[in-house]
Design an enzyme around this catalytic site. Structure first.
Site, short mmCIF file in Angstrom:
data_model
loop_
_atom_site.label_atom_id
_atom_site.label_comp_id
_atom_site.label_asym_id
_atom_site.label_seq_id
_atom_site.Cartn_x
_atom_site.Cartn_y
_atom_site.Cartn_z
CB THR A 1 -0.58 -0.13 1.27
OG1 THR A 1 -0.58 -0.47 2.37
CG2 THR A 1 -1.71 -0.77 1.31
CG ASP B 1 4.58 -10.50 2.62
OD1 ASP B 1 4.27 -10.84 4.22
OD2 ASP B 1 4.37 -10.11 1.93
CB THR C 1 -0.80 -8.74 7.26
OG1 THR C 1 0.35 -9.21 6.09
CG2 THR C 1 0.86 -7.66 7.74
CE LYS D 1 12.34 -16.86 23.22
NZ LYS D 1 11.57 -17.13 23.01
NE ARG D 2 17.26 -13.79 15.92
CZ ARG D 2 18.16 -12.74 15.39
NH1 ARG D 2 19.34 -12.59 15.73
NH2 ARG D 2 17.90 -12.42 14.48
CE1 TYR E 1 -5.90 -2.62 9.99
CE2 TYR E 1 -7.51 -1.72 11.62
CZ TYR E 1 -6.24 -1.64 10.72
OH TYR E 1 -5.29 -0.71 11.22
CB THR F 1 -2.91 9.28 11.92
OG1 THR F 1 -3.20 8.53 13.03
CG2 THR F 1 -2.28 10.36 12.19
NE ARG G 1 -6.01 5.89 5.39
CZ ARG G 1 -4.63 5.67 6.47
NH1 ARG G 1 -4.92 4.97 7.26
NH2 ARG G 1 -3.79 5.26 5.59
P1 NAD Z 1 -0.17 2.60 5.57
O1 NAD Z 1 -0.54 1.54 4.58
O2 NAD Z 1 0.06 3.96 4.65
O3 NAD Z 1 1.39 1.34 5.95
C1 NAD Z 1 1.18 0.26 5.92
C2 NAD Z 1 2.40 -0.15 5.35
O4 NAD Z 1 2.01 -1.60 5.77
C3 NAD Z 1 2.88 -0.21 3.78
O5 NAD Z 1 4.07 0.51 3.32
C4 NAD Z 1 2.93 -1.30 3.22
O6 NAD Z 1 3.18 -1.56 2.25
C5 NAD Z 1 3.26 -2.06 4.40
N1 NAD Z 1 3.40 -3.25 4.80
C6 NAD Z 1 1.29 -4.25 4.43
N2 NAD Z 1 1.42 -5.60 4.85
C7 NAD Z 1 2.57 -6.21 4.24
C8 NAD Z 1 3.61 -7.28 4.46
N3 NAD Z 1 2.62 -8.08 4.83
N4 NAD Z 1 4.63 -7.05 5.19
C9 NAD Z 1 5.58 -5.68 4.53
N5 NAD Z 1 4.46 -4.47 4.93
C10 NAD Z 1 3.41 -4.94 4.94
O7 NAD Z 1 -1.14 3.05 6.77
P2 NAD Z 1 -0.51 3.56 7.50
O8 NAD Z 1 -1.60 4.62 7.85
O9 NAD Z 1 0.56 4.60 7.76
O10 NAD Z 1 -0.16 2.74 9.23
C11 NAD Z 1 0.38 2.07 9.56
C12 NAD Z 1 0.02 1.54 10.78
O11 NAD Z 1 -0.91 2.02 12.22
C13 NAD Z 1 -0.79 0.22 10.06
O12 NAD Z 1 -0.06 -0.94 11.30
C14 NAD Z 1 -1.96 0.55 10.53
O13 NAD Z 1 -2.66 -0.89 11.56
C15 NAD Z 1 -2.07 1.00 12.40
N6 NAD Z 1 -2.50 2.32 12.60
C16 NAD Z 1 -2.94 3.68 11.15
C17 NAD Z 1 -4.09 4.36 11.96
C18 NAD Z 1 -3.87 5.27 10.83
O14 NAD Z 1 -5.53 5.93 10.84
N7 NAD Z 1 -3.31 6.19 9.84
C19 NAD Z 1 -5.21 3.98 12.47
C20 NAD Z 1 -4.34 3.14 13.34
C21 NAD Z 1 -3.54 2.04 13.11
N1 UDP Z 2 -16.60 7.33 4.94
C1 UDP Z 2 -17.38 8.55 4.33
N2 UDP Z 2 -16.65 8.44 2.38
C2 UDP Z 2 -15.94 8.32 2.06
C3 UDP Z 2 -14.97 7.26 3.09
C4 UDP Z 2 -15.24 6.92 4.10
O1 UDP Z 2 -17.99 8.90 4.42
O2 UDP Z 2 -16.04 8.84 0.93
C5 UDP Z 2 -16.91 7.66 6.49
C6 UDP Z 2 -17.04 5.29 6.91
O3 UDP Z 2 -17.95 5.29 6.65
C7 UDP Z 2 -16.35 6.47 8.16
C8 UDP Z 2 -15.99 7.28 7.80
O4 UDP Z 2 -15.84 7.98 6.72
O5 UDP Z 2 -18.11 6.53 8.86
C9 UDP Z 2 -14.23 6.93 8.36
O6 UDP Z 2 -13.80 6.35 7.10
P1 UDP Z 2 -11.82 5.62 7.12
O7 UDP Z 2 -12.71 4.89 6.00
O8 UDP Z 2 -11.29 7.20 6.96
O9 UDP Z 2 -11.62 5.12 8.61
P2 UDP Z 2 -12.60 3.89 9.81
O10 UDP Z 2 -12.05 5.18 10.39
O11 UDP Z 2 -13.34 3.56 9.46
O12 UDP Z 2 -11.33 3.02 9.53
#
Ligand code: NAD
Ligand code: UDP
Length: 323
Positions: free
Chosen positions: A37, A58, A92, A105-106, A145, A175, A186
């Site tokens: 992603t 991965d 994942t 751990k290692r 998820y 975020t 999103r």
């Molecule tokens: P993102 O999708 O931009 O980043 C995730 C990264 O992980 C990507 O670069 C993707 O290529 C990599 N990835 C996915 N599967 C993989 C695998 N099997 N092996 C190696 N790399 C892999 O998302 P993000 O918003 O930067 O989120 C980062 C972390 O924070 C995630 O774990 C997510 O669950 C957590 N998080 C983010 C938010 C948010 O709002 N952004 C909220 C809650 C939790």
């Molecule tokens: N949402 C929306 N329009 C869009 C994308 C998302 O109304 O084009 C809504 C979605 O249904 C959710 C909220 O916005 O209620 C946040 O969605 P997002 O996918 O950003 O993250 P979530 O907090 O649901 O993981």
């Protein structure tokens, strides 16, 4: 002290900012990613730095590295991304955590897990406190998820209790900011992309569902504070901005800030979409002396400016699931 730091998911939205910050601080940073992603352009500017390196790998596969700290961020985070291949998403979180906990751990390294507000599901307790155990539908489309992240938390706690691995768990709430994938589907990226093209803004459901949006700089501050917190506090700790908005209010703000002529249109609400979400951050304030500083208006302005500056043609949608 200079640390050898592994960041899984380091090329992603949050990971790339974390890499940048830790490289600036002089640490030896390894960015591990399978680029599902994300794309190399997120970290291209770091490639010349002698203290930065990329591994295409991965996390579901074992790896042997010598490090002092691990930030485990690898996991698709947007609903359209993690639902694309749900079994891979669970692998994942689960196999990825087992492999990275094995590294920690290692090596005797400290390891931080990027958990999520999704562990609370569609919460009955509002705002969400860490002691709330959540309301997750284990057979729904978000479960790959939510449950994957819940098992990851369990694994972290069990490696900590059984093997004394030095862990930290943060529960991240929504975020946003520059470098989020423009096609992640999103809400912030969709609305900004739509507003900048004066297209209809797609509100799912009635728009009265709420979220609390944290700017990426505040989030990165909290990740680093939690990793380097020297007490016995391992978490889980909520990290997010406690100011709550409805999705309709977010749409209005984005229209205003981007001076768009977009109309609001309603689309069906995806299943299991949480109704309300807002972190109680008392624990983060107490244990980490952290709280967010960036207002939604300021953060959105930076994000809109960034969206204006990029060429959307440079971005490939990781999955077909974006509106
Ligand atoms: P993102 O999708 O931009 O980043 C995730 C990264 O992980 C990507 O670069 C993707 O290529 C990599 N990835 C996915 N599967 C993989 C695998 N099997 N092996 C190696 N790399 C892999 O998302 P993000 O918003 O930067 O989120 C980062 C972390 O924070 C995630 O774990 C997510 O669950 C957590 N998080 C983010 C938010 C948010 O709002 N952004 C909220 C809650 C939790
Ligand atoms: N949402 C929306 N329009 C869009 C994308 C998302 O109304 O084009 C809504 C979605 O249904 C959710 C909220 O916005 O209620 C946040 O969605 P997002 O996918 O950003 O993250 P979530 O907090 O649901 O993981």
């Amino acid at each position: 002290m200079i640390q050898r730091i592994l960041i899984t998911g380091g090329a992603g939205f949050l990971g790339s900012h974390l890499c940048e910050r830790l490289v600036e601080q002089g640490h030896d940073v390894i960015c591990l990613d399978n680029f599902f992603t994300s794309q190399k352009s997120n970290i291209q500017h770091l490639l010349g730095a002698p203290n930065f390196e990329i591994l295409r790998h991965d996390v579901t596969l074992p790896i042997f590295l010598e490090v002092d700290q691990v930030y485990n961020l690898a996991c698709p985070a947007a609903p359209g991304h993690y639902q694309y291949n749900p079994i891979k998403t669970i692998k994942t979180s689960v196999l990825g955590s087992i492999n990275m906990l094995g590294v920690a751990k290692r090596c005797g390294a400290r390891i931080l897990q990027a958990s999520t507000s999704e562990v609370y599901g569609d919460p009955e307790v509002h705002p969400q406190v860490e002691s709330y155990r959540g309301s997750v539908n284990p057979i729904g489309v978000r479960a790959c998820y939510d449950e994957g992240k819940r098992v990851a938390e369990t694994l972290f706690m069990d490696y900590h209790r059984s093997n004394q691995v030095d862990i930290r768990i943060v529960r991240i709430f929504n975020t946003y900011g520059p470098r989020m994938h423009p096609y992640d589907g999103r809400v912030v990226s969709n609305f900004i992309r739509q507003a900048l093209n004066n297209q209809d803004i797609t509100i799912f459901g009635d728009g009265q569902q709420t979220r609390s949006f944290c700017y990426r700089d505040d989030l990165v501050d909290a990740l680093i504070a939690m990793m380097n917190n020297e007490g016995n506090f391992v978490g889980p700790v909520n990290i997010g901005n406690p100011t709550e908005f409805t999705i309709s209010e977010l749409a209005q703000k984005i229209i205003e800030l981007s001076a768009a002529s977009s109309r609001l249109v309603h689309k069906p609400l995806p299943s299991d979409d949480p109704t309300r979400r807002r972190p109680d951050i008392s624990l983060a304030k107490k244990e980490l002396a952290w709280e967010p500083k960036v207002s939604l208006a300021n953060g959105l302005q930076h994000t809109i400016d960034w969206f204006r500056s990029i060429n959307l043609q440079d971005y490939r949608p990781p999955t077909p699931n974006y509106s």
